[in-house]
Design an enzyme around this catalytic site. Structure first.
Site, mmCIF file in Angstrom:
data_model
loop_
_atom_site.group_PDB
_atom_site.id
_atom_site.type_symbol
_atom_site.label_atom_id
_atom_site.label_comp_id
_atom_site.label_asym_id
_atom_site.label_seq_id
_atom_site.Cartn_x
_atom_site.Cartn_y
_atom_site.Cartn_z
ATOM 1 N N ARG A 14 12.690 4.541 -7.800
ATOM 2 C CA ARG A 14 12.615 3.567 -6.715
ATOM 3 C C ARG A 14 13.065 2.214 -7.243
ATOM 4 O O ARG A 14 14.065 1.682 -6.820
ATOM 5 C CB ARG A 14 11.186 3.525 -6.165
ATOM 6 C CG ARG A 14 11.038 2.721 -4.907
ATOM 7 C CD ARG A 14 9.623 2.744 -4.361
ATOM 8 N NE ARG A 14 8.669 2.022 -5.195
ATOM 9 C CZ ARG A 14 7.451 1.693 -4.814
ATOM 10 N NH1 ARG A 14 7.014 2.039 -3.606
ATOM 11 N NH2 ARG A 14 6.632 1.039 -5.621
ATOM 12 N N LYS A 61 0.984 -8.108 -1.882
ATOM 13 C CA LYS A 61 2.244 -8.034 -1.127
ATOM 14 C C LYS A 61 1.957 -7.790 0.350
ATOM 15 O O LYS A 61 0.858 -7.351 0.713
ATOM 16 C CB LYS A 61 3.130 -6.926 -1.705
ATOM 17 C CG LYS A 61 2.532 -5.525 -1.570
ATOM 18 C CD LYS A 61 3.292 -4.503 -2.407
ATOM 19 C CE LYS A 61 2.672 -3.135 -2.267
ATOM 20 N NZ LYS A 61 3.189 -2.170 -3.263
ATOM 21 N N TYR A 87 -1.413 6.399 31.369
ATOM 22 C CA TYR A 87 -0.027 6.855 31.554
ATOM 23 C C TYR A 87 0.094 8.367 31.404
ATOM 24 O O TYR A 87 -0.530 8.978 30.529
ATOM 25 C CB TYR A 87 0.863 6.221 30.486
ATOM 26 C CG TYR A 87 1.258 4.792 30.759
ATOM 27 C CD1 TYR A 87 1.962 4.449 31.916
ATOM 28 C CD2 TYR A 87 0.948 3.790 29.848
ATOM 29 C CE1 TYR A 87 2.336 3.134 32.149
ATOM 30 C CE2 TYR A 87 1.327 2.473 30.069
ATOM 31 C CZ TYR A 87 2.021 2.156 31.223
ATOM 32 O OH TYR A 87 2.392 0.863 31.446
ATOM 33 N N MET A 144 0.260 -0.352 25.586
ATOM 34 C CA MET A 144 0.695 -1.429 24.699
ATOM 35 C C MET A 144 -0.435 -2.399 24.378
ATOM 36 O O MET A 144 -0.607 -2.816 23.227
ATOM 37 C CB MET A 144 1.860 -2.196 25.348
ATOM 38 C CG MET A 144 2.490 -3.214 24.427
ATOM 39 S SD MET A 144 3.808 -4.149 25.218
ATOM 40 C CE MET A 144 5.054 -2.895 25.446
HETATM 41 C C1 LIG Z 1 2.145 -1.557 -3.995
HETATM 42 C C2 LIG Z 1 2.203 -1.441 -5.483
HETATM 43 C C3 LIG Z 1 1.037 -1.468 -6.249
HETATM 44 C C4 LIG Z 1 -0.342 -1.368 -5.636
HETATM 45 O O1 LIG Z 1 -0.533 -0.035 -5.249
HETATM 46 P P1 LIG Z 1 -1.899 0.507 -4.585
HETATM 47 O O2 LIG Z 1 -1.658 1.948 -4.419
HETATM 48 O O3 LIG Z 1 -2.011 -0.214 -3.283
HETATM 49 O O4 LIG Z 1 -3.014 0.180 -5.511
HETATM 50 C C5 LIG Z 1 1.174 -1.519 -7.628
HETATM 51 N N1 LIG Z 1 2.396 -1.507 -8.226
HETATM 52 C C6 LIG Z 1 3.545 -1.445 -7.496
HETATM 53 C C7 LIG Z 1 4.849 -1.420 -8.206
HETATM 54 C C8 LIG Z 1 3.494 -1.404 -6.107
HETATM 55 O O5 LIG Z 1 4.621 -1.336 -5.396
#
Ligand SMILES: *Cc1c(COP(=O)(O)O)cnc(C)c1O
Length: 345
Positions: free
Chosen positions: A128, A33, A242, A290
């Site tokens: 969640r 992701k 800065y 920046m």
């Molecule tokens: C992001 C995520 C993972 C991976 O988690 P890591 O801690 O990066 O290994 C697995 N399952 C779900 C549902 C996630 O949101």
């Protein structure tokens, strides 16, 4: 070198996956992701698929579509956000497997894409994503008749092995799923490290693949080298950057390097931050701008052409400590202004 170079070590990535897979007792998928935590989902996933990963997870259907184009057929792509309003054409075109999170999503899925594969996400306490116990009880039989590809949940505290939440979620997940025929998945990186009870049929590591905690034995995957633009000598009493927040107490050689907070180098890490010029540790001087950062190079045997912010000497978690955040945020903050180089593929 005119712009910073982000080097992604695909060999280290593959080693991290292999080592996590060796610790895990079931199948080991990969989470890509957010563009594989900022490192480039297409390149990352192609490497892992070549090395044997058969199933990938993304957050959103659009990410799944891009990944399908990169990977072609024969690989399963699962979507954590499930089947959201308007997702049906993408899910169909890219042959994605949505993790259905609610009765609403289940209805949407079977109405718009009858017969299309899906998985189920259950809430075991994190609150969640996922179906609550009551929803699952209502749907369970109908859902299981259609052979979900996976029934999963997610741990809230897996990076703290002694946290009582781990056992509590394990119990909740077992109560909801013991006895079902569908493959089960509870663990991300942290859960793999908690041991066999947490492994079930499939694990979904992300951060451990990319060299981050809680996988302490991970090899670093990201290296960030930043070119030096200019070097000057400052006298005692002079300031750098800065807000005049740093004042020289002794004659100091200062280099200005070509990256800043617009490149995801979190400004808050300034006071503790360092870079490496070869083997010389160089302090960040004053505020991160920046596009620019001042560093002290007085101790360098010769003028450096570039310095390393991430790599052999300091990890994403080193930087995360300075910035008061986590390795995940360091990686996903890295911007687009880098030349990306993939090695070890
Ligand atoms: C992001 C995520 C993972 C991976 O988690 P890591 O801690 O990066 O290994 C697995 N399952 C779900 C549902 C996630 O949101």
């Amino acid at each position: 070198m005119t712009c910073p170079i982000l080097t992604v070590d695909l060999g280290a990535l593959a080693t991290n996956w292999r080592n996590l897979a060796a610790m895990n007792s079931g199948e080991t998928a990969a989470v890509v992701k957010a563009d594989a935590y900022g490192l480039g989902a297409a390149r990352i996933a192609r490497k892992l698929a070549r090395d044997g990963v058969r199933r990938f997870f993304v957050a959103l259907a659009e990410e799944g579509l891009a990944l399908r184009r990169a990977l072609g057929d024969g690989i399963e792509i699962c979507v954590f956000s499930g089947h959201m309003e308007g997702d049906a054409p993408i899910i169909a075109e890219a042959r994605l497997v949505p993790m259905l999170n609610s009765i609403d999503q289940m209805l949407r899925h079977v109405e718009t894409l009858p017969g299309h594969p899906f998985g189920i996400q259950l809430d075991s306490g994190m609150n969640r994503l996922g179906m609550e116990v009551g929803e699952w009880e209502a749907l369970r039989e109908i859902a299981l008749e259609q052979s979900p590809r996976v029934v999963m949940s997610h741990l809230a505290c897996a990076d703290e092995p002694d946290h009582p939440m781990n056992a509590q979620q394990l119990r909740a997940f077992r109560e909801m799923t013991d006895g079902i025929a569908a493959p089960r998945s509870l663990s991300a990186t942290g859960g793999i490290l908690l041991g066999r009870d947490y492994h079930f049929d499939l694990a979904r590591p992300g951060i451990g693949l990319y060299g981050g905690l809680p996988f302490v034995d991970a090899q670093p995957v990201a290296q960030l080298d930043i070119p030096v633009i200019q070097i000057r000598d400052v006298a005692p009493g002079e300031t750098v950057g800065y807000g005049n927040s740093w004042t020289a107490e002794a004659p100091t050689r200062v280099a200005t390097i070509a990256a800043g907070y617009a490149d995801g180098i979190i400004r808050a890490m300034g006071p503790e931050g360092h870079v490496y010029a070869g083997e010389t540790r160089c302090k960040i001087l004053g505020r991160i701008s920046m596009d620019l950062i001042g560093i002290e190079v007085t101790a360098c045997p010769r003028a450096p052409e570039s310095v390393e912010l991430l790599g052999r000497h300091q990890s994403i978690d080193t930087l995360a400590d300075w910035a008061g955040t986590i390795g995940y945020e360091i990686l996903t903050s890295l911007g687009n202004r880098y030349a990306r180089r993939y090695v070890g593929g």
